[in-house]
Design an enzyme around this catalytic site. Structure first.
Site, PDB file in Angstrom:
ATOM      1  N   ARG A 231       0.881  -1.199  -0.062  1.00  0.00           N
ATOM      2  CA  ARG A 231      -0.087  -0.218   0.169  1.00  0.00           C
ATOM      3  C   ARG A 231       0.939   1.243   0.028  1.00  0.00           C
ATOM      4  O   ARG A 231       1.770   1.407   0.790  1.00  0.00           O
ATOM      5  CB  ARG A 231      -1.000   0.060   1.086  1.00  0.00           C
ATOM      6  CG  ARG A 231      -2.103  -0.832   1.321  1.00  0.00           C
ATOM      7  CD  ARG A 231      -3.028  -0.549   0.199  1.00  0.00           C
ATOM      8  NE  ARG A 231      -4.224  -1.356   0.220  1.00  0.00           N
ATOM      9  CZ  ARG A 231      -4.197  -2.415  -0.643  1.00  0.00           C
ATOM     10  NH1 ARG A 231      -3.339  -2.600  -1.708  1.00  0.00           N
ATOM     11  NH2 ARG A 231      -5.657  -3.128  -0.555  1.00  0.00           N
ATOM     12  N   HIS A 279      -1.647   0.015  -9.806  1.00  0.00           N
ATOM     13  CA  HIS A 279      -2.159  -0.818  -8.916  1.00  0.00           C
ATOM     14  C   HIS A 279      -2.707  -2.210  -9.712  1.00  0.00           C
ATOM     15  O   HIS A 279      -3.862  -2.667  -9.377  1.00  0.00           O
ATOM     16  CB  HIS A 279      -3.335  -0.373  -8.010  1.00  0.00           C
ATOM     17  CG  HIS A 279      -3.738  -1.053  -6.825  1.00  0.00           C
ATOM     18  ND1 HIS A 279      -3.946  -0.429  -5.541  1.00  0.00           N
ATOM     19  CD2 HIS A 279      -3.591  -2.414  -6.395  1.00  0.00           C
ATOM     20  CE1 HIS A 279      -4.037  -1.395  -4.579  1.00  0.00           C
ATOM     21  NE2 HIS A 279      -3.733  -2.452  -4.991  1.00  0.00           N
TER      22      HIS A 279
HETATM   23  P1  NDP Z   1      -0.642 -10.823   4.931  1.00  0.00           P
HETATM   24  O1  NDP Z   1      -1.567 -10.531   6.014  1.00  0.00           O
HETATM   25  O2  NDP Z   1      -0.615 -12.285   4.724  1.00  0.00           O
HETATM   26  O3  NDP Z   1       0.824 -10.604   5.440  1.00  0.00           O
HETATM   27  C1  NDP Z   1       1.115  -9.264   5.927  1.00  0.00           C
HETATM   28  C2  NDP Z   1       2.641  -9.386   6.378  1.00  0.00           C
HETATM   29  O4  NDP Z   1       3.056  -7.840   6.726  1.00  0.00           O
HETATM   30  C3  NDP Z   1       3.072 -10.161   7.456  1.00  0.00           C
HETATM   31  O5  NDP Z   1       4.372 -10.872   7.409  1.00  0.00           O
HETATM   32  C4  NDP Z   1       3.027  -9.344   8.821  1.00  0.00           C
HETATM   33  O6  NDP Z   1       3.872  -9.545   9.854  1.00  0.00           O
HETATM   34  C5  NDP Z   1       3.787  -8.119   7.952  1.00  0.00           C
HETATM   35  N1  NDP Z   1       3.168  -6.827   8.753  1.00  0.00           N
HETATM   36  C6  NDP Z   1       1.978  -6.474   9.192  1.00  0.00           C
HETATM   37  N2  NDP Z   1       2.145  -5.266  10.014  1.00  0.00           N
HETATM   38  C7  NDP Z   1       3.445  -5.197   9.940  1.00  0.00           C
HETATM   39  C8  NDP Z   1       4.336  -4.169  10.957  1.00  0.00           C
HETATM   40  N3  NDP Z   1       3.815  -3.224  11.395  1.00  0.00           N
HETATM   41  N4  NDP Z   1       5.817  -4.415  10.638  1.00  0.00           N
HETATM   42  C9  NDP Z   1       6.317  -5.164   9.719  1.00  0.00           C
HETATM   43  N5  NDP Z   1       5.530  -6.155   9.083  1.00  0.00           N
HETATM   44  C10 NDP Z   1       4.265  -6.180   9.390  1.00  0.00           C
HETATM   45  O7  NDP Z   1      -1.133 -10.054   3.635  1.00  0.00           O
HETATM   46  P2  NDP Z   1      -0.532 -10.351   2.340  1.00  0.00           P
HETATM   47  O8  NDP Z   1       0.601 -10.876   2.107  1.00  0.00           O
HETATM   48  O9  NDP Z   1      -1.918 -11.265   1.862  1.00  0.00           O
HETATM   49  O10 NDP Z   1      -0.727  -8.960   1.683  1.00  0.00           O
HETATM   50  C11 NDP Z   1      -0.108  -7.731   1.855  1.00  0.00           C
HETATM   51  C12 NDP Z   1      -0.618  -6.384   1.377  1.00  0.00           C
HETATM   52  O11 NDP Z   1      -0.105  -6.404  -0.078  1.00  0.00           O
HETATM   53  C13 NDP Z   1      -2.220  -6.235   1.606  1.00  0.00           C
HETATM   54  O12 NDP Z   1      -2.561  -5.903   2.664  1.00  0.00           O
HETATM   55  C14 NDP Z   1      -2.533  -5.436   0.321  1.00  0.00           C
HETATM   56  O13 NDP Z   1      -2.381  -4.133   1.049  1.00  0.00           O
HETATM   57  C15 NDP Z   1      -1.168  -5.584  -0.576  1.00  0.00           C
HETATM   58  N6  NDP Z   1      -1.707  -6.054  -1.784  1.00  0.00           N
HETATM   59  C16 NDP Z   1      -1.569  -5.515  -3.139  1.00  0.00           C
HETATM   60  C17 NDP Z   1      -1.737  -6.184  -4.075  1.00  0.00           C
HETATM   61  C18 NDP Z   1      -1.589  -5.576  -5.420  1.00  0.00           C
HETATM   62  O14 NDP Z   1      -2.009  -5.549  -6.458  1.00  0.00           O
HETATM   63  N7  NDP Z   1      -0.682  -4.261  -5.463  1.00  0.00           N
HETATM   64  C19 NDP Z   1      -2.544  -7.292  -4.352  1.00  0.00           C
HETATM   65  C20 NDP Z   1      -2.627  -7.951  -3.071  1.00  0.00           C
HETATM   66  C21 NDP Z   1      -2.366  -7.524  -1.965  1.00  0.00           C
HETATM   67  P3  NDP Z   1       3.530 -11.140  10.746  1.00  0.00           P
HETATM   68  O15 NDP Z   1       4.173 -12.230   9.843  1.00  0.00           O
HETATM   69  O16 NDP Z   1       4.380 -11.100  11.929  1.00  0.00           O
HETATM   70  O17 NDP Z   1       2.127 -11.184  10.722  1.00  0.00           O
HETATM   71  C1  OXD Z   2      -5.659  -6.338  -2.585  1.00  0.00           C
HETATM   72  C2  OXD Z   2      -5.293  -5.549  -3.872  1.00  0.00           C
HETATM   73  O1  OXD Z   2      -5.719  -5.882  -1.821  1.00  0.00           O
HETATM   74  O2  OXD Z   2      -5.757  -5.871  -5.222  1.00  0.00           O
HETATM   75  O3  OXD Z   2      -6.285  -7.512  -2.964  1.00  0.00           O
HETATM   76  O4  OXD Z   2      -4.653  -4.613  -3.682  1.00  0.00           O
END
Ligand code: NDP
Ligand code: OXD
Length: 316
Positions: A231, A279
Site C-alpha cells: 500500500r 495498482h
Molecule cells: P498478510 O496479512 O498475509 O501478510 C502481511 C505481512 O506484513 C506479514 O508478514 C506481517 O507480519 C507483516 N506486517 C504487518 N504489519 C507489520 C508491521 N507493522 N511491520 C512489519 N511487518 C508487518 O498479507 P498479504 O501478504 O496477503 O498482503 C499484503 C498486502 O499487500 C495487503 O494488505 C495489500 O495491501 C497488498 N496487496 C497489494 C496487491 C496489489 O495488486 N498491489 C494485491 C494484493 C495485496 P507477521 O508475519 O508478523 O504477521
Molecule cells: C488487494 C489489492 O488488496 O488488490 O487485494 O490491492
C-alpha cells in the site's frame, strides 16, 4: 442463504456465475444479489470491495463480511457499522501470489541487470557495458512476508538471489525457508541496511502508515532499489523523491500510491528512474476468489472457523 456483492469495479454477473458454480459444487443453495443495484436487499453474507459504511449499517442480519481482496484497509474503518461479532475475512492468496511473484521478479531483474542505468544511457545514445553485481551479494529484502511476500520471496530465491525478510512478529510461518534471515520490526534498520533491493509488501495499518520515511529509507545502502506493491501510504513519497533525487536510491518500481489514481501533477510520474503501474501487481481473480469465499461460507455453515480472519486490533 443470501449473498450480497458490493464491488463496483467488476461486472456483477461474473461474481454471480462464479459463486453459483462453487456453491453448487459444495452442495449449497445460494441466492446472489448485486448490492450496488439493490442496496436494501438483506443478506446473510456480504462480499465487498470498498463498501460504504452506511450500506453495511443497513445490513442487519450479516453473519460475516468477506473482503474481495487481500488488503482490508478500505473496509476495516467501515466495520464499525456492523455488529461487533461479525467477522471480517480476507482473501488469502487466491491466485494473487503468483501474479505478485511475477511482478516482483521482473522488478528485481530490472534492478539487477542495471536497466535504470541503461535507460539513462539510451536517452544519451550511449553504448557502454556495465558490470553485473555478484548475484550472491545482491540481497533482496522483503518487508512483509505474508501471502504476497512469501510467494514473491520464493520466486526470487528460486532465481538464486539471497533473500531476507522483516515482519511485525518475526515469526517463521510455514513455507518460510529456514535459511532466510528473518527479523521482527524492532530490527528494521539492520534489515534495511542489508537490502540491495527492498520489496515492500505490507498491509496499511496504523503501525505501517508512513513507516518508510526519509530516516528509514536512508538506512538502505546507497544505490538500493525499491519495489512497492503493498500500500502506497506505507512510504513517504516526498521523502522517496528526495532520496531518488540525491542518488541514494537507484530507482523504484511502484504499483501503489498514497493517492490513487496518482494525480497527474505528481512528480513521481516524471522521475526518469521511477516505473509506475496502476495498482495491477496482483488483481483479484474472480474464479479462485469465489471458490475461496464459498469454502469459507461452507466452513461457517458447518460451525468451523473459516481462513483469512482479520484481527481488527492488528489491522490485517
Ligand atoms: P498478510 O496479512 O498475509 O501478510 C502481511 C505481512 O506484513 C506479514 O508478514 C506481517 O507480519 C507483516 N506486517 C504487518 N504489519 C507489520 C508491521 N507493522 N511491520 C512489519 N511487518 C508487518 O498479507 P498479504 O501478504 O496477503 O498482503 C499484503 C498486502 O499487500 C495487503 O494488505 C495489500 O495491501 C497488498 N496487496 C497489494 C496487491 C496489489 O495488486 N498491489 C494485491 C494484493 C495485496 P507477521 O508475519 O508478523 O504477521
Ligand atoms: C488487494 C489489492 O488488496 O488488490 O487485494 O490491492
Amino acid at each position: 442463504m443470501k449473498l450480497a456483492v458490493w464491488d463496483p469495479g467488476e461486472p456483477f454477473r461474473r461474481w454471480r456465475d462464479a459463486l453459483m458454480q462453487h456453491a453448487g459444487e459444495l452442495g449449497l443453495a445460494v441466492e446472489v444479489v448485486d448490492a450496488t443495484a439493490e442496496p436494501d436487499a438483506q443478506a446473510d453474507f456480504a462480499l465487498v470491495w470498498k463498501p460504504p459504511a452506511d450500506w453495511l449499517a443497513g445490513q442487519l442480519g450479516l453473519r460475516a463480511v468477506f473482503n474481495l481482496g487481500a488488503g482490508v484497509d478500505a473496509v476495516l474503518p467501515a466495520m464499525h457499522a456492523c455488529a461487533p461479532d461479525v467477522p471480517l475475512l480476507r482473501l488469502e492468496d487466491a491466485g494473487m501470489g503468483r501474479q505478485m511473484a511475477d511482478y516482483v521478479a521482473e522488478a528485481v531483474l530490472h534492478a539487477y541487470r542495471r536497466m535504470p542505468e541503461y535507460a539513462a544511457q539510451q536517452a544519451r545514445q550511449q553504448w557502454a557495458a556495465l558490470p553485473l553485481p555478484a548475484r550472491g551479494g545482491f540481497h533482496v529484502g522483503f518487508l512483509g512476508l505474508g501471502q504476497m511476500g512469501l510467494a514473491a520471496a520464493r520466486r526470487v530465491a528460486a532465481m538464486d538471489f539471497p533473500v531476507l525478510a522483516c515482519t511485525r512478529s518475526g515469526a517463521r510461518r510455514d513455507g518460510v525457508d529456514p535459511d532466510w534471515p528473518l527479523v521482527s520490526l524492532e530490527r528494521l534498520d539492520e534489515f534495511l541496511a542489508a537490502c540491495r533491493v527492498l520489496v515492500v509488501l505490507l498491509p496499511l495499518t496504523r503501525h505501517t502508515a508512513g513507516l518508510l520515511d526519509w530516516r528509514a529509507l536512508q538506512q538502505l545502502p546507497r544505490g538500493a532499489y525499491l519495489v512497492s506493491a503493498g500500500r502506497g501510504a506505507v512510504i513517504d513519497e516526498h521523502d522517496l523523491l528526495e532520496l531518488l533525487g540525491d542518488g541514494h536510491l537507484a530507482g523504484a518500481t511502484l504499483d501503489v500510491f498514497a493517492r490513487e489514481p496518482l494525480p497527474a501533477d505528481d512528480a513521481l510520474w516524471r522521475h526518469p528512474r521511477v516505473r509506475i503501474t496502476p495498482h495491477v501487481a496482483a488483481p483479484t481473480l474472480v474464479g479462485p476468489a469465489a471458490a475461496q469465499v464459498m469454502r469459507g461460507i461452507a466452513a461457517i455453515e458447518r460451525g468451523d472457523a473459516p481462513g483469512g480472519r482479520v484481527d481488527p486490533a492488528l489491522g490485517y
